[in-house]
Design a protein around this motif. Sequence first.
Motif, PDB file in Angstrom:
ATOM      1  N   ILE A  11      -4.385  -0.469   0.812  1.00  0.00           N
ATOM      2  CA  ILE A  11      -4.406   0.896   0.319  1.00  0.00           C
ATOM      3  C   ILE A  11      -5.731   1.507   0.754  1.00  0.00           C
ATOM      4  O   ILE A  11      -6.782   1.201   0.233  1.00  0.00           O
ATOM      5  CB  ILE A  11      -4.205   0.953  -1.209  1.00  0.00           C
ATOM      6  CG1 ILE A  11      -5.013  -0.122  -1.940  1.00  0.00           C
ATOM      7  CG2 ILE A  11      -2.747   0.802  -1.563  1.00  0.00           C
ATOM      8  CD1 ILE A  11      -4.817  -0.125  -3.443  1.00  0.00           C
ATOM      9  N   PRO A  52      -8.278   4.567  -4.196  1.00  0.00           N
ATOM     10  CA  PRO A  52      -7.262   3.642  -4.720  1.00  0.00           C
ATOM     11  C   PRO A  52      -7.848   2.812  -5.854  1.00  0.00           C
ATOM     12  O   PRO A  52      -9.066   2.660  -5.963  1.00  0.00           O
ATOM     13  CB  PRO A  52      -6.911   2.774  -3.502  1.00  0.00           C
ATOM     14  CG  PRO A  52      -8.116   2.846  -2.630  1.00  0.00           C
ATOM     15  CD  PRO A  52      -8.724   4.204  -2.838  1.00  0.00           C
ATOM     16  N   ALA A 114      -2.871   4.817 -11.929  1.00  0.00           N
ATOM     17  CA  ALA A 114      -2.518   5.781 -10.880  1.00  0.00           C
ATOM     18  C   ALA A 114      -2.879   7.202 -11.281  1.00  0.00           C
ATOM     19  O   ALA A 114      -3.118   8.054 -10.421  1.00  0.00           O
ATOM     20  CB  ALA A 114      -1.023   5.686 -10.575  1.00  0.00           C
ATOM     21  N   ASN A 120      -6.331   8.001  -6.331  1.00  0.00           N
ATOM     22  CA  ASN A 120      -5.463   8.659  -5.344  1.00  0.00           C
ATOM     23  C   ASN A 120      -3.986   8.323  -5.572  1.00  0.00           C
ATOM     24  O   ASN A 120      -3.141   8.659  -4.751  1.00  0.00           O
ATOM     25  CB  ASN A 120      -5.879   8.308  -3.917  1.00  0.00           C
ATOM     26  CG  ASN A 120      -5.649   6.843  -3.555  1.00  0.00           C
ATOM     27  OD1 ASN A 120      -5.123   6.061  -4.359  1.00  0.00           O
ATOM     28  ND2 ASN A 120      -6.040   6.464  -2.348  1.00  0.00           N
ATOM     29  N   LYS A 122      -2.627   5.297  -5.719  1.00  0.00           N
ATOM     30  CA  LYS A 122      -2.220   4.014  -5.153  1.00  0.00           C
ATOM     31  C   LYS A 122      -2.942   2.886  -5.890  1.00  0.00           C
ATOM     32  O   LYS A 122      -4.160   2.902  -6.033  1.00  0.00           O
ATOM     33  CB  LYS A 122      -2.541   3.958  -3.665  1.00  0.00           C
ATOM     34  CG  LYS A 122      -1.788   5.004  -2.860  1.00  0.00           C
ATOM     35  CD  LYS A 122      -2.149   4.932  -1.392  1.00  0.00           C
ATOM     36  CE  LYS A 122      -1.377   5.984  -0.596  1.00  0.00           C
ATOM     37  NZ  LYS A 122      -1.712   5.937   0.844  1.00  0.00           N
ATOM     38  N   SER A 145       3.782   3.158  -8.358  1.00  0.00           N
ATOM     39  CA  SER A 145       2.434   3.292  -7.794  1.00  0.00           C
ATOM     40  C   SER A 145       1.848   1.975  -7.318  1.00  0.00           C
ATOM     41  O   SER A 145       0.768   1.966  -6.714  1.00  0.00           O
ATOM     42  CB  SER A 145       1.495   3.918  -8.835  1.00  0.00           C
ATOM     43  OG  SER A 145       1.925   5.212  -9.189  1.00  0.00           O
ATOM     44  N   LYS A 147       1.233  -0.687  -4.880  1.00  0.00           N
ATOM     45  CA  LYS A 147       1.358  -0.775  -3.431  1.00  0.00           C
ATOM     46  C   LYS A 147       1.026  -2.144  -2.872  1.00  0.00           C
ATOM     47  O   LYS A 147       1.426  -2.468  -1.753  1.00  0.00           O
ATOM     48  CB  LYS A 147       0.452   0.274  -2.763  1.00  0.00           C
ATOM     49  CG  LYS A 147       0.697   1.698  -3.238  1.00  0.00           C
ATOM     50  CD  LYS A 147       2.147   2.118  -2.999  1.00  0.00           C
ATOM     51  CE  LYS A 147       2.378   3.552  -3.474  1.00  0.00           C
ATOM     52  NZ  LYS A 147       3.800   3.951  -3.312  1.00  0.00           N
TER      53      LYS A 147
END
Length: 201
Positions: A11, A52, A114, A120, A122, A145, A147
């Motif tokens: 991320i 992130p 998140a 952001n 992520k 969210s 990732k």
Amino acid sequence: MSPLVISAICIMSPVQTGELQVHTETDVAVPMRDGVALRAVVHRPDRGGPYPVLVMRTPYSKQGRRFQRFVKAGYVVVCQDARGHYQSEDQWESFVRPETHDAQDGYDTVKWAAQFPGSNGKVGTFGACYNAFLQWRTAALRPPSLKCASDMAKPPMANYVAAMLVCNTSSSTASAAANSPLDDAARHCCRVQAMTKIINV
């Protein structure tokens, strides 16, 4: 929905000029869906963003951990006491119980992270041992969210635990379940452990 990508650095964080400094907030309340508050320490860059967020949920205490290099690399780090541990509310629930709040707590924490100011949107999770078990619980619910994940646990124990946790399998039959066809959530969690790249903390 895009598949969960398992990677330590998947991320991307925006490039910053000059070294970022660490701003720390202690005992931040993270609300769960049942009204319980789980407490976290939030380490974040002192400027810029959005960034992130990396989340560690742990029964081993959120205090005294060093995440400076993650923050200086452009990440917000949330380290949370699991339910019933240290400053987090309610009672601890052993992972061998067939029903716990672990998955829902993880989902709610990822959702909260998140939306945290400066995020952001992520989120990645990381951690070893019991912290990895909590990640598998969370991953099974597939928070939008989330990732990436880095569980830092190695097979064959990983498959055994994935079968026990995700399929609600008793410890006496978990070995057989780990080697037999699993439901989608369990297969997903086994892929998590198989694909993980380790973050050295």
